[in-house]
Design a protein around this motif. Structure first.
Motif, PDB file in Angstrom:
ATOM      1  N   GLN A   1       0.822  -1.213   0.000  1.00 17.43           N
ATOM      2  CA  GLN A   1       0.000   0.000   0.000  1.00 17.43           C
ATOM      3  C   GLN A   1       0.854   1.262   0.000  1.00 17.43           C
ATOM      4  O   GLN A   1       0.554   2.246   0.692  1.00 17.43           O
ATOM      5  CB  GLN A   1      -0.969  -0.002   1.188  1.00 17.43           C
ATOM      6  CG  GLN A   1      -1.920  -1.188   1.180  1.00 17.43           C
ATOM      7  CD  GLN A   1      -2.936  -1.154   2.312  1.00 17.43           C
ATOM      8  OE1 GLN A   1      -3.081  -0.150   3.004  1.00 17.43           O
ATOM      9  NE2 GLN A   1      -3.626  -2.262   2.514  1.00 17.43           N
TER      10      GLN A   1
ATOM     11  N   ASN B   1      -2.484  -8.799   5.383  1.00 22.42           N
ATOM     12  CA  ASN B   1      -3.062  -9.389   4.185  1.00 22.42           C
ATOM     13  C   ASN B   1      -2.777 -10.886   4.191  1.00 22.42           C
ATOM     14  O   ASN B   1      -2.369 -11.430   5.218  1.00 22.42           O
ATOM     15  CB  ASN B   1      -2.545  -8.701   2.917  1.00 22.42           C
ATOM     16  CG  ASN B   1      -1.017  -8.737   2.793  1.00 22.42           C
ATOM     17  OD1 ASN B   1      -0.361  -9.662   3.280  1.00 22.42           O
ATOM     18  ND2 ASN B   1      -0.451  -7.738   2.131  1.00 22.42           N
ATOM     19  N   GLU B   2      -2.981 -11.530   3.068  1.00 23.11           N
ATOM     20  CA  GLU B   2      -2.814 -12.979   3.039  1.00 23.11           C
ATOM     21  C   GLU B   2      -1.361 -13.410   3.197  1.00 23.11           C
ATOM     22  O   GLU B   2      -1.093 -14.543   3.592  1.00 23.11           O
ATOM     23  CB  GLU B   2      -3.366 -13.541   1.722  1.00 23.11           C
ATOM     24  CG  GLU B   2      -4.879 -13.400   1.585  1.00 23.11           C
ATOM     25  CD  GLU B   2      -5.390 -13.985   0.290  1.00 23.11           C
ATOM     26  OE1 GLU B   2      -4.553 -14.460  -0.513  1.00 23.11           O
ATOM     27  OE2 GLU B   2      -6.614 -13.978   0.072  1.00 23.11           O
TER      28      GLU B   2
END
Length: 293
Positions: A235, A272-273
């Motif tokens: 991000q 996140n993953e």
């Protein structure tokens, strides 16, 4: 590999400039790292170390600007680079350091490859064991430079007293971190830095992405990300800097435990993953990412 080919170099350490060394140490302790005591350099800087097996993070600040030697045509000034990085881009990861088995040979190799013509640099300092006893540590460095990445410092480091530096007791972290797994570099055009990074790393294998790529080092890796990939992974908002270091990743056995620790400490993070990470703006200019061991 031919007999005279350079051997790929593993991650040795990352230099992270900070304005307040004790505040940085306290923050990294909140992140769950074990942070060493202050150490003084003869060129006006002090550091604190976060150690892993075979690699470490160096939190560093300027304490005596008058002791910083000027950089010369063939002499790299560590203190001046840290000072200028803090004054320019601010706090954060500014130097990537790989391991050296022979700094003089590495300096010659860098000169032959056209990526550096600096004299090797030797220094020593006093260190403390966990029991408080004093020991000598010593290092020899060889520097390289990528003109297309002026905000990024590059050198290799040979440990001359490794038995006095590495200590398993310093490598036990409450957050469970077991290794410094990668340094993360951002570049508008990753391909523009590939030749330099290949030479600097001693010919490390390059794992292809789209515009981005990964240098697979004998210890750890270097992730070279283009703006689109960086935005998707971390991000990161694009900027106009040609190249800079974003931060690093460490390996941990339990991402959920890290997320719980950060929540309890009141440290903002993204999950996140693939990873849990603290963005650079929330971590003194240096992104800190945790990924599965």
């Amino acid at each position: 590999m031919p007999a005279n080919a350079p051997a790929p170099r593993g991650l040795d350490h990352l230099v992270i400039g900070v304005r307040d060394l004790d505040a940085a140490g306290a923050f990294y302790e909140k992140l769950g790292f074990r942070v060493g005591a202050r150490n003084r350099h003869p060129w006006g800087t002090e550091n604190r170390i976060v150690q892993f097996p075979g690699s470490f993070l160096e939190l560093v600040t300027v304490v005596d600007p008058g002791a910083i030697p000027p950089a010369g045509a063939r002499s790299f000034s560590f203190g001046a680079f840290v000072r200028d990085a803090l004054a320019g881009q601010g706090e954060g990861l500014s130097m990537l350091v790989l391991e050296s088995r022979d700094a003089k040979a590495d300096a010659a190799a860098f000169k032959a490859a056209g990526i550096g013509d600096y004299e090797p640099f030797f220094f020593e300092r006093e260190a403390r064991r966990p029991d408080g006893s004093a020991v000598r540590v010593a290092f020899e460095l060889a520097f390289a430079a990528d003109p297309k990445a002026p905000e990024c410092g590059f050198f290799v480091c040979r440990q001359l007293e490794p038995q006095n530096f590495w200590n398993p007791d310093f490598q036990q972290h409450p957050n469970g971190a077991t290794a410094l797994s990668s340094a993360v570099m951002l570049a508008d055009v990753p391909a523009a830095h590939r030749a330099f990074l290949t030479a600097f790393s001693g010919g490390a294998e390059v794992l292809e992405g789209n515009e981005d790529y990964v240098l697979a080092l004998p210890r750890g890796r270097l992730d070279v990300l283009d703006p689109e990939t960086a935005q998707g992974a971390y991000q990161v908002e694009p900027d106009t800097t040609p190249a800079r270091f974003l931060g690093f990743c460490v390996s941990v056995p339990d991402l959920e435990a890290v997320a719980e620790r950060l929540t309890a400490a009141g440290i903002p993070f993204v999950q996140n993953e693939e990873r849990v990470f603290v963005q650079a703006g929330d971590a003194m200019g240096c992104m800190v990412a945790f990924e599965p061991a």
